[in-house]
Write a protein that holds these residues in place. Sequence first.
Motif, PDB file in Angstrom:
ATOM      1  N   PHE A 136       0.822  -1.203   0.000  1.00  0.00           N
ATOM      2  CA  PHE A 136       0.000   0.000   0.000  1.00  0.00           C
ATOM      3  C   PHE A 136       0.856   1.252   0.000  1.00  0.00           C
ATOM      4  O   PHE A 136       1.928   1.286   0.598  1.00  0.00           O
ATOM      5  CB  PHE A 136      -0.950  -0.007   1.203  1.00  0.00           C
ATOM      6  CG  PHE A 136      -1.844  -1.213   1.201  1.00  0.00           C
ATOM      7  CD1 PHE A 136      -2.987  -1.236   0.410  1.00  0.00           C
ATOM      8  CD2 PHE A 136      -1.538  -2.326   1.945  1.00  0.00           C
ATOM      9  CE1 PHE A 136      -3.798  -2.357   0.372  1.00  0.00           C
ATOM     10  CE2 PHE A 136      -2.354  -3.450   1.928  1.00  0.00           C
ATOM     11  CZ  PHE A 136      -3.475  -3.466   1.135  1.00  0.00           C
ATOM     12  N   GLY A 137       0.369   2.267  -0.662  1.00  0.00           N
ATOM     13  CA  GLY A 137       1.064   3.536  -0.716  1.00  0.00           C
ATOM     14  C   GLY A 137       0.095   4.677  -0.486  1.00  0.00           C
ATOM     15  O   GLY A 137      -1.121   4.480  -0.438  1.00  0.00           O
ATOM     16  N   ALA A 138       0.631   5.874  -0.348  1.00  0.00           N
ATOM     17  CA  ALA A 138      -0.182   7.068  -0.148  1.00  0.00           C
ATOM     18  C   ALA A 138       0.118   8.058  -1.255  1.00  0.00           C
ATOM     19  O   ALA A 138       1.257   8.163  -1.698  1.00  0.00           O
ATOM     20  CB  ALA A 138       0.115   7.694   1.209  1.00  0.00           C
TER      21      ALA A 138
ATOM     22  N   VAL B 122      -5.109   6.288   0.082  1.00  0.00           N
ATOM     23  CA  VAL B 122      -4.359   5.041   0.196  1.00  0.00           C
ATOM     24  C   VAL B 122      -4.657   4.234  -1.064  1.00  0.00           C
ATOM     25  O   VAL B 122      -5.819   4.063  -1.435  1.00  0.00           O
ATOM     26  CB  VAL B 122      -4.781   4.237   1.444  1.00  0.00           C
ATOM     27  CG1 VAL B 122      -4.014   2.919   1.520  1.00  0.00           C
ATOM     28  CG2 VAL B 122      -4.571   5.046   2.719  1.00  0.00           C
TER      29      VAL B 122
ATOM     30  N   VAL C 232      -3.698   8.526   7.061  1.00  0.00           N
ATOM     31  CA  VAL C 232      -3.179   7.672   5.989  1.00  0.00           C
ATOM     32  C   VAL C 232      -1.981   6.862   6.468  1.00  0.00           C
ATOM     33  O   VAL C 232      -1.890   5.662   6.214  1.00  0.00           O
ATOM     34  CB  VAL C 232      -2.817   8.524   4.752  1.00  0.00           C
ATOM     35  CG1 VAL C 232      -1.962   7.743   3.781  1.00  0.00           C
ATOM     36  CG2 VAL C 232      -4.071   9.000   4.068  1.00  0.00           C
TER      37      VAL C 232
ATOM     38  N   ASP D 207      -3.482   0.708  -3.642  1.00  0.00           N
ATOM     39  CA  ASP D 207      -2.851  -0.605  -3.738  1.00  0.00           C
ATOM     40  C   ASP D 207      -1.790  -0.524  -4.824  1.00  0.00           C
ATOM     41  O   ASP D 207      -2.095  -0.247  -5.981  1.00  0.00           O
ATOM     42  CB  ASP D 207      -3.917  -1.636  -4.097  1.00  0.00           C
ATOM     43  CG  ASP D 207      -3.405  -3.058  -4.080  1.00  0.00           C
ATOM     44  OD1 ASP D 207      -2.233  -3.286  -4.448  1.00  0.00           O
ATOM     45  OD2 ASP D 207      -4.184  -3.953  -3.713  1.00  0.00           O
ATOM     46  N   ARG D 208      -0.539  -0.735  -4.464  1.00  0.00           N
ATOM     47  CA  ARG D 208       0.562  -0.641  -5.430  1.00  0.00           C
ATOM     48  C   ARG D 208       0.476  -1.722  -6.511  1.00  0.00           C
ATOM     49  O   ARG D 208       0.993  -1.541  -7.601  1.00  0.00           O
ATOM     50  CB  ARG D 208       1.905  -0.752  -4.716  1.00  0.00           C
ATOM     51  CG  ARG D 208       2.219   0.428  -3.835  1.00  0.00           C
ATOM     52  CD  ARG D 208       3.544   0.167  -3.112  1.00  0.00           C
ATOM     53  NE  ARG D 208       3.832   1.180  -2.125  1.00  0.00           N
ATOM     54  CZ  ARG D 208       4.533   2.276  -2.364  1.00  0.00           C
ATOM     55  NH1 ARG D 208       4.997   2.500  -3.554  1.00  0.00           N
ATOM     56  NH2 ARG D 208       4.748   3.133  -1.397  1.00  0.00           N
TER      57      ARG D 208
ATOM     58  N   THR E 236      -7.616   1.917  -2.291  1.00  0.00           N
ATOM     59  CA  THR E 236      -7.873   0.812  -1.371  1.00  0.00           C
ATOM     60  C   THR E 236      -9.271   0.934  -0.776  1.00  0.00           C
ATOM     61  O   THR E 236      -9.703   2.012  -0.378  1.00  0.00           O
ATOM     62  CB  THR E 236      -6.827   0.807  -0.241  1.00  0.00           C
ATOM     63  OG1 THR E 236      -5.528   0.706  -0.827  1.00  0.00           O
ATOM     64  CG2 THR E 236      -7.042  -0.347   0.713  1.00  0.00           C
TER      65      THR E 236
ATOM     66  N   GLU F 245      -0.689  -3.065   6.117  1.00  0.00           N
ATOM     67  CA  GLU F 245       0.499  -3.897   5.889  1.00  0.00           C
ATOM     68  C   GLU F 245       0.572  -5.030   6.916  1.00  0.00           C
ATOM     69  O   GLU F 245       0.951  -6.150   6.584  1.00  0.00           O
ATOM     70  CB  GLU F 245       1.780  -3.059   5.923  1.00  0.00           C
ATOM     71  CG  GLU F 245       1.934  -2.102   4.767  1.00  0.00           C
ATOM     72  CD  GLU F 245       2.082  -2.757   3.398  1.00  0.00           C
ATOM     73  OE1 GLU F 245       2.428  -3.960   3.309  1.00  0.00           O
ATOM     74  OE2 GLU F 245       1.851  -2.053   2.408  1.00  0.00           O
TER      75      GLU F 245
ATOM     76  N   ILE G  52      -1.971   2.756   6.552  1.00  0.00           N
ATOM     77  CA  ILE G  52      -1.010   1.957   5.787  1.00  0.00           C
ATOM     78  C   ILE G  52      -0.305   0.953   6.701  1.00  0.00           C
ATOM     79  O   ILE G  52      -0.135  -0.211   6.341  1.00  0.00           O
ATOM     80  CB  ILE G  52      -0.007   2.852   5.038  1.00  0.00           C
ATOM     81  CG1 ILE G  52      -0.721   3.553   3.885  1.00  0.00           C
ATOM     82  CG2 ILE G  52       1.189   2.042   4.535  1.00  0.00           C
ATOM     83  CD1 ILE G  52       0.110   4.581   3.165  1.00  0.00           C
ATOM     84  N   GLN G  53       0.069   1.364   7.891  1.00  0.00           N
ATOM     85  CA  GLN G  53       0.713   0.442   8.835  1.00  0.00           C
ATOM     86  C   GLN G  53      -0.219  -0.718   9.171  1.00  0.00           C
ATOM     87  O   GLN G  53       0.196  -1.876   9.184  1.00  0.00           O
ATOM     88  CB  GLN G  53       1.117   1.166  10.108  1.00  0.00           C
ATOM     89  CG  GLN G  53       2.300   2.068   9.938  1.00  0.00           C
ATOM     90  CD  GLN G  53       2.665   2.779  11.233  1.00  0.00           C
ATOM     91  OE1 GLN G  53       1.844   2.943  12.132  1.00  0.00           O
ATOM     92  NE2 GLN G  53       3.907   3.219  11.324  1.00  0.00           N
TER      93      GLN G  53
END
Length: 61
Positions: free
Chosen positions: A7-9, A19, A43, A21-22, A28, A51, A47-48
């Motif tokens: 996941f990224g921001a 957020v 965010v 999905d890479r 997401t 993950e 993400i934490q």
Amino acid sequence: MTDQPRFGARKEQDNTWTVFDRRTGEITERSGLIMTTLNENVVLGLIQILEQIEDAPKRIH
């Protein structure tokens, strides 16, 4: 578990955060919540959590 986070921001033009999905490039969504128009602190926490869920061992019930 992979070396690359799933996941990224990304910061949007209106200064909110999303957020994504890479793997898919899509925003997401979890439990009906679309993770967009958020502030930066939210965010980072999401993400934490995402993950950790992604890395958790999967069990069949």
